[in-house]
Write an enzyme that holds these catalytic residues in place. Structure first.
Site, PDB file in Angstrom:
ATOM      1  CG  ASP A 165      12.195  39.554  17.602  1.00  0.00           C
ATOM      2  OD1 ASP A 165      11.283  40.415  17.523  1.00  0.00           O
ATOM      3  OD2 ASP A 165      12.153  38.483  16.977  1.00  0.00           O
TER       4      ASP A 165
ATOM      5  CG  ASP B  63      10.047  45.274   9.814  1.00  0.00           C
ATOM      6  OD1 ASP B  63      10.701  46.204   9.327  1.00  0.00           O
ATOM      7  OD2 ASP B  63       9.616  44.328   9.136  1.00  0.00           O
TER       8      ASP B  63
END
Ligand code: IMP
Ligand code: MG
Length: 178
Positions: free
Chosen positions: A102, A105
């Protein structure tokens, strides 16, 4: 029991832009693999919404499976430790693997997973991520297929959660300070 989620959010990426971008990524991925079977490995739970659209945006032979991970801790910050909660059901030896995530980070999760899946001796391994937050990177990861590069804000929707809520939003939204 948790109380009902009710954080203030605003739309960062609307639904039509997400669909358009996923169609482009699907075409690009197919072009890179000629007519070979592409094995998409979706990282649970956040990537399942992106994977279901991406798989259908790639013409020709595609297979998929899922790998469950949890980083210890919940809420907005990951603890940096990754735990596999569900392994794939198939041998990936000789396969063209694309890890579907998704969001990238810090890069900790994907660094770990790329290493883990490389040990299964796939023919090739690449990463597709719907979102990239490069400003927070701690480990260098090469993400070949990126949907959108976003600023350092906490986002939810289209599979992404805040403490398990908001995965069902149709857009990518920013959670304003709770
Ligand atoms: P990394 O290991 O720091 O790259 O973390 C990646 C994982 O952290 C993602 O798969 C998400 O589950 C979670 N994450 C990072 N940023 C966000 C965000 O803005 N919203 C929701 N989840 C996020
Ligand atoms: Mg995730």
């Amino acid at each position: 029991m948790e109380t009902t989620a009710s954080h203030k959010t605003h739309v960062l990426i609307p639904q039509d832009q997400i669909s358009k971008r996923i169609e482009e990524l699907g075409a690009q991925i197919r072009a890179d693999y000629s007519d070979r079977t592409i094995y998409l490995i979706g990282i649970l739970k956040g990537a399942c919404v992106f994977l279901s659209d991406l798989a259908r945006a790639i013409p020709g032979p595609v297979r998929f499976d899922f790998l469950g991970v949890s980083s210890y801790g919940r809420g907005k910050t990951s603890s940096g430790e990754v735990k596999v909660t569900k392994d794939v059901d198939v041998s990936l030896e000789g396969e063209d693997v694309v890890i579907v995530e998704d969001i990238v980070d810090t890069g900790v999760t994907l660094t770990y997973l790329t290493h883990l899946l490389s040990q299964r001796r796939p023919r090739s391994i690449q990463i597709a991520a719907l979102l990239d937050k490069p400003s927070r990177r701690m480990r260098p990861v090469h993400v070949k297929y990126v949907g959108f590069t976003i600023p350092d804000e906490f986002v939810v929707g289209f599979g992404l959660d805040y403490a398990e809520d908001y995965r069902n939003l149709k857009e990518i939204c920013v959670v304003e300070e709770p």
